[in-house]
Design an enzyme around this catalytic site. Structure first.
Site, short mmCIF file in Angstrom:
data_model
loop_
_atom_site.label_atom_id
_atom_site.label_comp_id
_atom_site.label_asym_id
_atom_site.label_seq_id
_atom_site.Cartn_x
_atom_site.Cartn_y
_atom_site.Cartn_z
CB CYS A 172 -0.97 -0.06 1.17
SG CYS A 172 -2.46 0.88 0.85
CG HIS B 134 -3.32 -3.58 3.35
ND1 HIS B 134 -2.34 -3.13 4.20
CD2 HIS B 134 -3.96 -2.47 2.90
CE1 HIS B 134 -2.39 -1.82 4.28
NE2 HIS B 134 -3.36 -1.39 3.50
CD GLU C 222 -1.03 -6.32 5.34
OE1 GLU C 222 -0.77 -6.51 4.14
OE2 GLU C 222 -1.20 -5.18 5.83
N1 GLN Z 1 -2.00 6.71 2.99
C1 GLN Z 1 -2.08 5.98 1.77
C2 GLN Z 1 -3.44 6.09 1.11
O1 GLN Z 1 -4.39 6.46 1.72
C3 GLN Z 1 -1.73 4.51 1.99
C4 GLN Z 1 -2.70 3.81 2.90
C5 GLN Z 1 -2.18 2.50 3.38
O2 GLN Z 1 -0.99 2.23 3.33
N2 GLN Z 1 -3.04 1.66 3.89
O3 GLN Z 1 -3.56 5.82 -0.06
#
Ligand code: GLN
Length: 525
Positions: free
Chosen positions: A374, A498, A500
């Site tokens: 992300c 994600h 994970e």
């Molecule tokens: N802050 C970033 C976004 O909102 C990444 C979010 C995250 O890593 N879950 O896109």
């Protein structure tokens, strides 16, 4: 009809009700029963999505895009099941539902009360059909909490509604050990069970967290005071790894206690998968050091699913994964030299971003295996734009308003208008053939969970590809970059999602498995 097991806790919080509930469920599964799990949290937040990881640990995300407590992660991982927004229910959500119903006039002029309106709403969530033999419901908080009262009242009523034989109450307590007198004290347990009884709930099994196994005398004493057979009093000993708990419960015949209660035939379980984990934990295996560049390290549970996924991948690769916490807020490239792989996890806000960008750049230049999750993908993209493409003001609009926006909020993509809100839950991703991503997943179509607001702007795709960073996964409409990788690097990959959240202790996750394999190779060199 499903049988219900309710897990409550008393004496102190943080006794590990979630793991206890998951472990009891695992014993049922090991005998061929199907299990569904639910978590009820009495607090007033509508959901945990707005709770800071600094306070509450990780926010877990389900396939259907609900932001939940991390206990849902335990359930999904341990039990290999998929849960939904209806399996993580807070007090706030219950009241929200009831008050909205009141405004709509659903109660037809009745006086709206805790009983029956709030208790009925709780029971509705408890009873939502699952198609499983068992539903295990954890009640968050501690017996005696004011906001928990109505939940205890509701499970009491529920047992009365469906028949006491179809419901089992399991209560977790603590028996502290007093060094000076060399005694294990059972009084707090007695008081907690009594408090439960004041709410009309007789515990059917006690799991007593204790530093050492309860003696027969201690179990008899607790049984007598707490009004249950001594054999239904279990020792919840501290273990160094949660996957040992199902084995510890099995050794104490927890399944037989449950079977007795519900009149099920006795059965021996297949505990192979837990034995395999126990064996792995004790094995002397090579170590692989992964530098995790983050900022929530003071909260032990802030990277729960991530730590799990790395652990699972270590198991799949027959290595022990050691985490080196690298503070993103103070990171300078010199710090990362002695790691075998660098992982930049998700995150929000400007704090620590420059350290994360530097870490991605360090991995890129020094050919260290890199995995980005992300925000970890976004920083890799920013580093590449700045330091390879030479766009010195390249950035995400999350961090800078006056920049060349490589990462931006993309309204109106195929999943609807996301402007200003998070993209949450499972989304499909199409993987490009002949890429590292394709080699890792071994398929063209995957589904991964998201929790972010910003996206890489796809219009940069060609410029990036020409310089060596390709987009190897996209949304099905081709408009959203979902995965990037470097072509001239032993292992450099990142996803906008994600992974994970979908890693399994029994099989790992393709992306983590491949990352640890690459890191292990890097060590050997
Ligand atoms: N802050 C970033 C976004 O909102 C990444 C979010 C995250 O890593 N879950 O896109």
């Amino acid at each position: 009809m499903a049988k219900y097991i309710f897990i409550t806790g008393g004496v102190v919080s943080s006794l590990g009700k979630g793991v206890a509930a998951a472990s009891c469920s695992a014993l049922l599964q090991s005998r061929g029963y199907t299990v569904h799990a639910r978590k009820f949290d009495p607090y007033l937040n509508i959901d945990p999505g707005t709770m800071s990881p600094f306070q509450h640990g990780e926010v877990y995300v389900t396939d259907d895009g609900f932001e939940t407590d991390l206990d849902l992660g335990y359930y999904e991982r341990f039990l290999g099941i998929k849960l939904t927004r209806n399996d993580s229910v807070s007090g706030g959500r219950i009241y929200w539902d009831v008050l909205n119903a009141e405004r709509r006039g659903d109660y037809l002029g009745a006086t709206v009360q805790m009983i029956p309106h709030v208790s009925n709403k709780i029971k509705e969530y408890i009873a939502a059909p699952t198609n499983t033999d068992f539903v295990v419901c954890e009640i968050g908080g501690t017996v005696g909490d004011i906001e928990g009262k109505i939940f205890l009242e509701s499970i009491r009523q529920f047992a009365n509604d469906v028949g006491r034989k179809n419901v089992m109450f399991v209560h977790l307590t603590l028996a502290p050990y007093l060094e000076k007198s060399g005694e294990l004290k059972t009084k707090p347990t007695q008081m907690s069970v009594r408090e439960l009884l004041e709410n009309g709930i007789q515990a059917d099994m006690l799991i007593v967290r204790t530093p050492r196994v309860l003696s027969a005398d201690e179990r008899a004493k607790i049984g007598m005071f707490c009004n249950l057979p001594a054999k239904n009093v279990i020792s919840g000993i501290d273990v160094d790894n949660i996957y040992k708990i199902p084995l510890a419960y099995d050794a104490q015949h927890v399944f037989d206690i449950i079977a007795d209660h519900f009149d099920l035939p006795s059965a021996v379980g297949n505990m192979d998968k837990f034995q395999r984990i126990e064996h792995y934990l004790g094995a002397d295996l090579p170590r692989v050091v992964i530098g995790v560049v983050g900022k929530y390290f003071d909260v032990p549970d802030a990277y729960k699913s991530l730590n799990e996924a790395l652990f699972h991948a270590g198991m799949q690769n027959n290595v022990h994964v050691e985490l080196k916490k690298i503070n993103a807020e103070t990171f300078t490239p010199d710090d990362a030299i002695d790691v075998d792989g660098i992982l930049v996890p998700g995150g929000f806000g400007t704090r620590g971003v420059s350290g994360k960008i530097a870490a991605a750049g360090y991995a890129r230049e020094n050919k260290i295996p890199y995995m980005g999750i992300c925000l970890g993908m976004q920083v890799a993209v920013i580093d590449f734009a700045r330091n390879v493409l030479g766009i010195s003001d390249a950035d995400s609009t999350e961090f800078s308003k006056n920049c060349t926006p490589i990462i931006n909020i993309m309204p109106d993509h195929n999943s609807g208008n996301m402007g200003g809100t998070l993209r949450l839950g499972a989304y499909p991703c199409v993987i490009k053939p002949n890429t590292l991503a394709h080699q890792i997943y071994g398929t063209d179509n995957i589904s991964e969970r998201h929790r972010h607001r910003y996206e890489m702007d796809i219009s940069w795709a060609d410029k990036f590809a020409d310089a060596g960073m390709i987009i190897s996964g996209r949304s099905p409409d081709g408009r959203l970059p979902e995965m990037i990788e470097l072509t001239d690097h032993p292992f450099f990959i990142a996803g906008q999602f994600h992974p994970e959240f979908q890693s399994s202790p029994y099989t790992g996750h393709p992306m983590f498995n491949a990352f640890i394999a690459a890191a292990a190779k890097h060590t050997v060199k």
